[in-house]
Write an enzyme that holds these catalytic residues in place. Structure first.
Site, PDB file in Angstrom:
ATOM      1  N   HIS A  47      48.035  44.784  39.970  1.00  0.00           N
ATOM      2  CA  HIS A  47      48.116  44.255  41.329  1.00  0.00           C
ATOM      3  C   HIS A  47      49.222  44.972  42.098  1.00  0.00           C
ATOM      4  O   HIS A  47      50.270  45.300  41.522  1.00  0.00           O
ATOM      5  CB  HIS A  47      48.416  42.754  41.319  1.00  0.00           C
ATOM      6  CG  HIS A  47      47.426  41.948  40.530  1.00  0.00           C
ATOM      7  ND1 HIS A  47      46.067  42.035  40.741  1.00  0.00           N
ATOM      8  CD2 HIS A  47      47.597  41.057  39.522  1.00  0.00           C
ATOM      9  CE1 HIS A  47      45.451  41.217  39.904  1.00  0.00           C
ATOM     10  NE2 HIS A  47      46.354  40.624  39.156  1.00  0.00           N
ATOM     11  N   ARG A 139      41.203  47.823  39.681  1.00  0.00           N
ATOM     12  CA  ARG A 139      40.717  48.076  38.319  1.00  0.00           C
ATOM     13  C   ARG A 139      41.083  49.494  37.907  1.00  0.00           C
ATOM     14  O   ARG A 139      40.768  50.462  38.598  1.00  0.00           O
ATOM     15  CB  ARG A 139      39.204  47.893  38.241  1.00  0.00           C
ATOM     16  CG  ARG A 139      38.737  46.466  38.393  1.00  0.00           C
ATOM     17  CD  ARG A 139      37.275  46.312  37.968  1.00  0.00           C
ATOM     18  NE  ARG A 139      36.752  45.035  38.405  1.00  0.00           N
ATOM     19  CZ  ARG A 139      35.998  44.863  39.487  1.00  0.00           C
ATOM     20  NH1 ARG A 139      35.667  45.898  40.219  1.00  0.00           N
ATOM     21  NH2 ARG A 139      35.577  43.670  39.823  1.00  0.00           N
TER      22      ARG A 139
END
Length: 251
Positions: A47, A139
């Protein structure tokens, strides 16, 4: 608050909402609180911090923590320092797992995942997850599944060395203990054995994880979740276990 089941391709069946339900969203503000139940490995992801996210995405980043509900294995950062180039090459070649740090976890364990920490949940590791209310996930690797990757952005924000895993010991508070304190939220645990009085220091999301609780005339069972405003107090009776996510200004 009404629980919101969410089907995922990696979802299990241990949350009581049927097969394939990987997440149950319990609250979306002032923090995002979920239960997760993976039957397969989640993608290896990272993140962004607030500064990067605001500059690149025009919205805040994401910081989160896990409270482990069932034993198993997960990815928490890297096993050794790597360069950006090596991380990219391994992600593309499918050899990323060779440098990931695999960690065995047990129920009651808490893991803080500051922005930039590479992570992934393993099969069967159910967790309570609290995070700043953001949907930004990059991702890095997805075990060959046909989903979008965000490789360059993930490489921009990933911490390229092992992330410390240990946390300070819990701090006693009235009726329970503070398990984790971050700039964005705190995580507290309150055992319920007869009667429990909780007074909110700030906006606090309470989730009943075990047992049965009564608030005035209302009977609550897992995963009942409610919001206490700053200074508000609740008195519960029964037997069980509450987790509390306390939002701070930076969230």
């Amino acid at each position: 608050m009404e629980p919101k089941p969410v089907a995922r391709i990696w979802g299990g069946s241990g949350l009581g909402f049927g097969p394939g339900i990987g997440e149950v969203w319990l609250a979306e503000a002032p923090l995002l609180v979920k239960l997760l139940d993976p039957a397969d490995w989640l993608s290896v992801q990272v993140h962004p911090p607030h500064e990067y996210a605001l500059r690149v995405e025009g919205k805040p980043g994401k910081y989160e923590a896990w409270y482990v509900l069932s034993p198993g294995e997960l990815v928490y950062g890297l096993a050794r320092p790597v360069s950006r180039e090596e991380l990219r090459e391994r992600a593309l070649a499918g050899t990323l797992e060779e440098v990931l740090r695999r960690v065995r976890v047990e129920p009651g364990q808490v893991l803080y995942l500051p922005a930039g920490t590479i992570h992934a949940l393993g099969p069967g590791v159910r967790v309570y997850e609290v995070q700043t209310p953001s949907d930004l996930t990059y991702r890095l690797y997805d075990y060959g599944r046909p989903r979008e990757l965000h490789l360059e952005k993930a490489l921009d924000v990933a911490i390229l060395e092992p992330t410390p895993l240990t946390l300070p010991p819990p701090e006693p508070v009235l009726g329970g203990e503070r398990l984790l304190s971050t700039p964005f939220f705190d995580l507290l645990r309150y055992p319920l054995a007869g009667e429990l009085r909780v007074r909110a220091e700030g906006p606090t999301l309470l989730t009943l994880l075990e047992g049965e609780a009564r608030l005035k005339e209302e009977v609550m069972r897992p995963p009942a979740t409610l919001l206490l405003e700053p200074g508000e107090e609740a008195v519960f009776r029964g037997e069980g276990l509450w987790l509390a996510a306390l939002a701070k200004e930076g969230a």
